[in-house]
Design a protein around this motif. Structure first.
Motif, short mmCIF file in Angstrom:
data_model
loop_
_atom_site.label_atom_id
_atom_site.label_comp_id
_atom_site.label_asym_id
_atom_site.label_seq_id
_atom_site.Cartn_x
_atom_site.Cartn_y
_atom_site.Cartn_z
N ALA A 24 1.42 -48.40 75.98
CA ALA A 24 2.60 -48.74 75.19
C ALA A 24 3.26 -47.48 74.64
O ALA A 24 4.50 -47.37 74.63
N ASP A 25 2.46 -46.53 74.19
CA ASP A 25 3.02 -45.28 73.67
C ASP A 25 3.69 -44.48 74.78
O ASP A 25 4.76 -43.89 74.56
N PHE A 26 3.08 -44.49 75.96
CA PHE A 26 3.69 -43.77 77.08
C PHE A 26 4.99 -44.43 77.53
O PHE A 26 5.95 -43.74 77.90
N ALA A 27 5.05 -45.75 77.51
CA ALA A 27 6.29 -46.44 77.89
C ALA A 27 7.41 -46.08 76.93
O ALA A 27 8.54 -45.76 77.34
N ALA A 28 7.11 -46.11 75.63
CA ALA A 28 8.12 -45.76 74.63
C ALA A 28 8.53 -44.30 74.75
O ALA A 28 9.73 -43.96 74.73
N ALA A 29 7.54 -43.42 74.88
CA ALA A 29 7.83 -41.99 74.95
C ALA A 29 8.60 -41.64 76.22
O ALA A 29 9.42 -40.71 76.21
N ALA A 30 8.37 -42.37 77.29
CA ALA A 30 9.10 -42.12 78.53
C ALA A 30 10.60 -42.35 78.33
O ALA A 30 11.44 -41.54 78.74
N HIS A 31 10.95 -43.47 77.69
CA HIS A 31 12.36 -43.76 77.44
C HIS A 31 12.95 -42.78 76.44
O HIS A 31 14.04 -42.23 76.66
N LEU A 32 12.25 -42.54 75.34
CA LEU A 32 12.79 -41.67 74.31
C LEU A 32 12.91 -40.23 74.77
O LEU A 32 13.85 -39.52 74.39
N SER A 33 11.99 -39.78 75.61
CA SER A 33 12.08 -38.40 76.10
C SER A 33 13.29 -38.21 77.01
O SER A 33 13.92 -37.15 76.99
N CYS A 34 13.63 -39.23 77.79
CA CYS A 34 14.85 -39.15 78.61
C CYS A 34 16.08 -39.05 77.72
O CYS A 34 16.97 -38.22 77.95
N LEU A 35 16.12 -39.89 76.70
CA LEU A 35 17.26 -39.87 75.78
C LEU A 35 17.30 -38.58 74.97
O LEU A 35 18.37 -38.05 74.67
N ASP A 36 16.12 -38.05 74.64
CA ASP A 36 16.06 -36.80 73.88
C ASP A 36 16.57 -35.64 74.70
O ASP A 36 17.09 -34.66 74.16
#
Length: 221
Positions: free
Chosen positions: A161-173
């Protein structure tokens, strides 16, 4: 050699990359411009989507299915908990980010500001960009609410779950679309997860036409 067909700013590709790296599975990264619908790539995945993992003489598609395959074949370190209730919560949150967050935020911001340019499909739709900028606030607040009760998004241990969230947020970041000042607890969570060795290759990504912002690879923001 294992091979992952991916696109650097695909959150679904990044989720698989993080899982592979966390489990220390070596893989060759092959950048795939999947929207060009190359015949060889379509033979690997007729759905025409990334990521696609070639491993153990198998060709596998769908990021969540790949991650669960990796969990079953390489169970250490575990990214899915053993108890049914927490495992359900992990799967619920993975679906939340890959479905709801992706539809309301990622496709509205990344899709308009980045992929329209990369794919040559015209100019950004300002209404979609405004909708994405509004929706991300709600999602960051929801993450803050979860993290106020737990060490990680789904519980006391880091999970898929943390990796899924971080994957999206890192793209946006990468394109400075995350207001990290909105929530100190979410910012601390992201700093903790992007400091992991598994994140190194993602922080090294360079996308032509889109230079990294200064803070992107800074572990202390």
């Amino acid at each position: 050699m294992n091979r992952l067909y991916h696109y650097p700013l695909s959150p679904f590709s990044r989720k698989v990359r993080l899982s592979l790296a966390e489990k220390r599975i070596e893989v060759e990264l092959v950048e795939e411009r999947y929207w060009e619908r190359d015949a060889d790539f379509l033979r690997r995945n007729p759905a025409g989507k990334v990521p696609v993992l070639k491993m153990n003489n198998r060709v596998m598609a769908d990021s969540t299915a790949i991650c669960e395959y990796l969990e079953e074949t390489h169970p250490t370190p575990a990214l899915l908990p053993k108890d049914a209730e927490t495992r359900y919560e992990v799967r619920r949150l993975v679906a939340w980010f890959d479905d709801k967050f992706n539809e309301e935020v990622t496709t509205k911001l990344m899709g308009e500001r980045v992929f329209r340019k990369v794919m040559g499909t015209g100019y950004p739709d300002s209404a979609n960009v405004k909708a994405g900028a509004k929706a991300i606030k709600y999602h960051l607040d929801y993450m803050a609410w979860l993290l106020d009760q737990r060490r990680w998004l789904a519980g006391n241990d880091m999970t898929l779950a943390d990796f899924a969230a971080a994957a999206h947020l890192s793209c946006l970041d990468y394109v400075s679309d995350v207001d990290w000042n909105r929530s100190e607890i979410v910012k601390d969570w992201y700093a903790k997860i992007k400091s992991r060795p598994a994140f190194r290759s993602i922080l090294a990504d360079q996308i032509s036409g889109f230079p990294q912002p200064g803070h992107y690879a800074d572990l202390d923001f």
